[in-house]
Design an enzyme around this catalytic site. Structure first.
Site, PDB file in Angstrom:
ATOM      1  N   ASP A  94       0.775  -1.478   0.133  1.00 20.46           N
ATOM      2  CA  ASP A  94      -0.173   0.267  -0.206  1.00 20.46           C
ATOM      3  C   ASP A  94       1.573   1.546   0.283  1.00 20.46           C
ATOM      4  OD1 ASP A  94      -2.228   1.680  -0.213  1.00 20.46           O
ATOM      5  OD2 ASP A  94      -2.543   1.161   1.879  1.00 20.46           O
ATOM      6  N   ASP A 267      -8.209  -7.307   1.143  1.00 16.83           N
ATOM      7  CA  ASP A 267      -6.953  -7.410   2.117  1.00 16.83           C
ATOM      8  C   ASP A 267      -8.123  -7.229   3.603  1.00 16.83           C
ATOM      9  OD1 ASP A 267      -5.683  -4.738   2.979  1.00 16.83           O
ATOM     10  OD2 ASP A 267      -6.902  -4.494   1.108  1.00 16.83           O
ATOM     11  N   CYS A 305     -12.138 -29.016   9.208  1.00 17.60           N
ATOM     12  CA  CYS A 305     -11.047 -27.567   8.760  1.00 17.60           C
ATOM     13  C   CYS A 305     -10.206 -28.172   9.047  1.00 17.60           C
ATOM     14  CB  CYS A 305     -11.604 -26.196   9.948  1.00 17.60           C
ATOM     15  SG  CYS A 305     -10.587 -25.601   9.636  1.00 17.60           S
ATOM     16  N   CYS A 307      -6.772 -26.805   9.433  1.00 21.62           N
ATOM     17  CA  CYS A 307      -5.570 -25.704  10.415  1.00 21.62           C
ATOM     18  C   CYS A 307      -5.286 -26.509  11.649  1.00 21.62           C
ATOM     19  CB  CYS A 307      -6.161 -23.952  10.593  1.00 21.62           C
ATOM     20  SG  CYS A 307      -6.612 -24.328  11.896  1.00 21.62           S
ATOM     21  N   CYS A 310      -7.757 -26.546  14.655  1.00 23.67           N
ATOM     22  CA  CYS A 310      -8.970 -27.163  14.163  1.00 23.67           C
ATOM     23  C   CYS A 310      -8.627 -28.719  14.908  1.00 23.67           C
ATOM     24  CB  CYS A 310      -9.497 -27.521  12.890  1.00 23.67           C
ATOM     25  SG  CYS A 310     -10.211 -25.649  13.415  1.00 23.67           S
ATOM     26  N   HIS A 335      -6.240 -20.157  12.091  1.00 23.51           N
ATOM     27  CA  HIS A 335      -7.701 -20.645  11.760  1.00 23.51           C
ATOM     28  C   HIS A 335      -8.163 -19.582  10.593  1.00 23.51           C
ATOM     29  CE1 HIS A 335     -11.435 -22.220  12.087  1.00 23.51           C
ATOM     30  NE2 HIS A 335     -11.928 -21.340  12.366  1.00 23.51           N
TER      31      HIS A 335
END
Length: 377
Positions: A94, A267, A305, A307, A310, A335
């Protein structure tokens, strides 16, 4: 030949949703896509390998913060932002315009530059469009955003027009100063909530040779319906063969609603910020892990999930937060980043199958189920 191009692969039959690939020197970005925010060269609380494991294709860094600390020349001497943080994929930076607006103790904007006081040591800093590009070239990002004039909304129509017109002039200065053929340049469409000004800004910017276009100045407190209206009114004036980026957005529902209106890239700090505050995103709505209902809950944050969070129970993660252990915020940040990438991957598949509208309704119905009175989350 440009090292950047956007391959628009499919348009959803019932909405404005688009499936594409944005090709960069550091690899392709599948769109619609979500960029985790690594403002200061790091996605807060998460290692770069963990970010990659969530499925992210591209991350975001920030010109304002990196120029102040450690300094863009320091980053250059460390090999550029990619080498410094260890990220091998594409990076977008940015321009610093929003941070000048939101963080500076003083903020004076003239035609020449934005002048502000550093939030770190109080020194006065001048940021011109040219200096913003100079910093981003030193950082070595794949995409450099032009410096734009951001103002708070609502605002006097004259002030909105003035900021929009200055943003166009600054965009031209950025483009004329840019000197790297390994860095794409994205313009930013401004104009507040005025559809006519947005259309004017989009037309003038698309007459220049930019590699992509962003919709800026939204998600700053306006109603979601206003954001959606302005986004739709803007994208209809942007070229189909260039990527479209909605800056600073946002909630899962905002991603889907704006994908439907032709946006390709997003984003937001929301996945990690909410994770640090014990809130997990799921298909059944947000789950507040500090709530007492999860004290002895043996379920994972979200069934299915993949990740690492989890692999643990909700009860364990709640304990980590209550004990002040840093692992709790780390796990929920991972997560949430994984959830956003899963959502974008499912979105891409739905667009390819021409069932995005059905997919959107299903997701919203699941999120709305969390609002049922008396439901424990």
């Amino acid at each position: 030949m440009s090292q950047f191009h956007f391959d628009l692969q499919h348009r959803d039959a019932a909405t404005g949703a688009r499936r594409g690939v944005f090709v960069t020197p550091h690899g392709p970005v599948q769109t619609p896509g979500f960029m985790p925010v690594g403002t200061q060269g790091t996605v807060k609380g998460v290692t770069i390998d963990q970010v990659a494991a969530t499925g992210a294709h591209m991350i975001l860094g920030n010109t304002y913060h990196l120029a102040l600390r450690p300094g863009h020349e320091t980053v250059r001497r460390l090999g550029g932002l990619h080498a410094m943080c260890g990220w091998e994929g594409p990076i977008l930076t940015d321009s610093g315009g929003f941070q000048v607006f939101s963080l500076g103790e003083i903020n004076k904007v003239t035609e020449h530059a934005a002048t502000f006081r550093s939030h770190i040591d109080g020194r006065i800093v001048e940021l011109t469009p040219e200096h913003s590009i100079e910093i981003q070239e030193a950082l070595g990002s794949d995409v450099a955003m032009v410096l734009d004039h951001v103002i708070a909304l609502p605002a006097d129509p004259g002030a909105v027009t003035d900021a929009m017109e200055r943003s166009i002039r600054w965009a031209k200065r950025c483009l004329e100063y840019a000197n790297s053929d390994r860095q794409a340049k994205f313009a930013i469409v401004q104009g507040g909530l005025d559809e006519t000004l947005r259309a004017q800004c989009a037309r003038e910017l698309t007459s220049m040779d930019f590699d992509g276009y962003a919709v800026g100045g939204l998600s700053v407190g306006e109603e979601p319906s206003e954001m959606y209206r302005v986004t739709a009114a803007t994208t209809e004036h942007l070229p189909a063969d260039h990527p479209r980026y909605l800056m600073g957005v946002g909630r899962p529902i905002d991603l889907l609603e704006n994908v439907a209106r032709g946006i390709d890239l997003f984003d937001c700090v929301m996945p990690t910020r909410n994770g640090r505050n014990s809130i997990a995103f799921t298909d059944a709505g947000p789950v507040k892990l500090r709530n007492a209902v999860h004290r002895e809950d043996r379920r994972p944050v979200e069934q299915g999930c993949p990740c690492i969070a989890c692999r643990h129970s909700r009860g364990y993660i709640r304990h980590l937060f209550n004990a002040g252990e840093m692992l709790g915020p780390i796990l929920l940040s991972i997560h949430n980043l994984t959830y956003y990438q899963r959502l974008m991957a499912e979105t891409r598949s739905a667009i390819e199958a021409d069932r995005f509208e059905e997919f959107r309704r299903e997701k919203i119905a699941g999120w709305d189920s969390a609002k049922t009175p008396g439901k424990a989350t």
